[in-house]
Design a protein around this motif. Structure first.
Motif, short mmCIF file in Angstrom:
data_model
loop_
_atom_site.label_atom_id
_atom_site.label_comp_id
_atom_site.label_asym_id
_atom_site.label_seq_id
_atom_site.Cartn_x
_atom_site.Cartn_y
_atom_site.Cartn_z
N ALA A 70 0.82 -1.21 0.00
CA ALA A 70 0.00 0.00 0.00
C ALA A 70 0.86 1.27 0.00
O ALA A 70 1.87 1.35 0.69
N ASP A 71 0.41 2.26 -0.79
CA ASP A 71 1.01 3.58 -0.74
C ASP A 71 0.34 4.43 0.35
O ASP A 71 0.97 5.31 0.93
N ARG A 72 -0.96 4.16 0.60
CA ARG A 72 -1.71 4.91 1.60
C ARG A 72 -2.64 3.95 2.33
O ARG A 72 -3.26 3.10 1.71
N VAL A 73 -2.72 4.08 3.66
CA VAL A 73 -3.60 3.25 4.48
C VAL A 73 -4.60 4.16 5.18
O VAL A 73 -4.21 5.05 5.96
N LEU A 74 -5.88 3.97 4.90
CA LEU A 74 -6.96 4.70 5.56
C LEU A 74 -7.55 3.78 6.62
O LEU A 74 -7.94 2.66 6.31
N HIS A 75 -7.62 4.26 7.86
CA HIS A 75 -8.09 3.38 8.93
C HIS A 75 -9.28 3.99 9.66
O HIS A 75 -9.26 5.15 10.07
N HIS A 76 -10.33 3.19 9.81
CA HIS A 76 -11.52 3.58 10.56
C HIS A 76 -11.23 3.47 12.05
O HIS A 76 -10.25 2.81 12.46
N PRO A 77 -12.07 4.08 12.92
CA PRO A 77 -11.88 3.94 14.36
C PRO A 77 -11.88 2.47 14.78
O PRO A 77 -12.65 1.66 14.25
N GLY A 78 -11.03 2.14 15.72
CA GLY A 78 -10.99 0.79 16.25
C GLY A 78 -9.97 -0.12 15.61
O GLY A 78 -9.70 -1.21 16.13
N VAL A 79 -9.38 0.29 14.49
CA VAL A 79 -8.34 -0.54 13.87
C VAL A 79 -7.08 -0.44 14.74
O VAL A 79 -6.56 0.66 14.95
N PRO A 80 -6.56 -1.56 15.24
CA PRO A 80 -5.44 -1.49 16.19
C PRO A 80 -4.12 -1.16 15.50
O PRO A 80 -3.93 -1.42 14.31
N ALA A 105 4.59 3.97 4.29
CA ALA A 105 3.27 4.22 3.73
C ALA A 105 2.57 5.34 4.50
O ALA A 105 2.72 5.46 5.72
N LEU A 106 1.79 6.14 3.80
CA LEU A 106 1.03 7.21 4.44
C LEU A 106 -0.14 6.59 5.19
O LEU A 106 -0.90 5.80 4.64
N ARG A 107 -0.30 6.95 6.46
CA ARG A 107 -1.41 6.46 7.28
C ARG A 107 -2.33 7.63 7.62
O ARG A 107 -1.86 8.64 8.15
N GLN A 108 -3.61 7.48 7.35
CA GLN A 108 -4.57 8.56 7.60
C GLN A 108 -5.85 8.00 8.21
O GLN A 108 -6.35 6.95 7.76
N PRO A 109 -6.42 8.66 9.21
CA PRO A 109 -7.76 8.29 9.66
C PRO A 109 -8.76 8.48 8.52
O PRO A 109 -8.70 9.48 7.80
N TRP A 110 -9.66 7.52 8.37
CA TRP A 110 -10.63 7.59 7.28
C TRP A 110 -11.65 8.69 7.56
O TRP A 110 -12.06 8.92 8.70
N ARG A 111 -12.04 9.38 6.51
CA ARG A 111 -13.14 10.34 6.60
C ARG A 111 -13.76 10.49 5.21
O ARG A 111 -13.12 10.21 4.19
N ASP A 112 -15.01 10.90 5.18
CA ASP A 112 -15.69 11.11 3.91
C ASP A 112 -14.99 12.19 3.10
O ASP A 112 -14.49 13.18 3.65
N GLY A 113 -14.95 12.01 1.80
CA GLY A 113 -14.46 13.06 0.92
C GLY A 113 -12.98 13.03 0.67
O GLY A 113 -12.45 13.94 0.01
#
Length: 253
Positions: A210-220, A231-239
């Motif tokens: 992965a080049d970018r990882v989007l993670h929803h709440p609760g992902v350990p 890899a870029l890690r970002q909390p998931w959000r709409d848009g």
């Protein structure tokens, strides 16, 4: 999760390294340094790094303090809390080196892991590295974009793929001459466990590429750590805007 250390490979051939101490520990460090081509010197010499293998606690800590005061990075044998760097257990498949470190906490564990991995990594692993190095011009022509090149190689080195590094019959030229499947786009992974060992092979491969990882709440954090370190890690959000390369979205079921 924060790395306790950043693993680095340092070329020591012809460079000075201070080594202090006598006995088995000092002898072992001397052999390791000489194998790497270093010039082993005493405390008064100029050097960028030093290893203190003095058994007596007070004398060892005094030497560590003197060296650090000179701006020298120090490895204090069996005293991890005083180490600026540690020396790992090493598997040599030249030019491939596999280093296993525990931050100085347990050299025995690192040695045990090295022994297990020695039995797994084929003797021809270094030859695969040399073939890949020789193929760099052709790889760059085939995949001018660095991200695309990395993803193509990642897919080719997956378990059972043409360049699987744990096999003995990788054909780099044949792989380059053929069409390769490359992961790109957006992959959504619905996790049913917080244990990273429960990831499927396909999920683990997607995270590793992965080049970018989007993670929803609760992902350990333990799952996020299975992604590439850069890899870029970002909390998931709409848009969130789509990006080139491979994006992996992680969500707990």
């Amino acid at each position: 999760m924060t790395l306790h250390s950043l693993p680095l490979f340092v070329r020591l051939a012809g460079r000075t390294v201070i080594l202090l101490g006598d006995g088995d520990a000092a002898d072992a460090k001397r052999r390791l340094l000489e194998r790497a081509g270093a010039r082993v010197v005493g405390e008064e010499a100029e050097a960028a790094i030093a290893i203190v293998a003095i058994e007596a606690e007070d004398a060892a800590l005094a030497a560590v303090a003197r060296l650090k005061a000179r701006g020298i990075l120090v490895n204090a044998v069996d005293r991890p809390e005083h180490c600026d760097f540690t020396t790992p257990a090493i598997i040599d498949r030249a030019p491939v080196l596999v280093a296993i470190g525990t931050g100085g906490v347990s050299a025995g564990l690192a040695a045990a892991l090295r022994q297990r991995l020695e039995a797994v990594l084929p003797a021809g692993l270094g030859m695969l590295a040399e073939r890949l190095h020789a193929a760099r011009p052709a790889l760059r022509r085939r995949y001018p974009d660095g991200g695309e090149r990395r993803r193509a190689l990642g897919a080719a080195m997956a378990t059972g793929a043409p360049l699987d590094p744990l096999s003995d019959d990788a054909d780099v030229d044949g792989w380059l001459a053929a069409d390769q499947r490359r992961e790109a786009g957006h992959v959504r992974i619905l996790l049913t466990s917080t244990d990273p060992d429960d990831l499927t092979l396909r999920q683990a491969r997607s995270l590793a590429n992965a080049d970018r990882v989007l993670h929803h709440p609760g992902v350990p954090a333990a799952i996020l750590d299975r992604a590439r370190a850069d890899a870029l890690r970002q909390p998931w959000r709409d848009g969130l805007a789509a990006q080139d390369g491979l994006t992996v979205e992680l969500e707990m079921a």
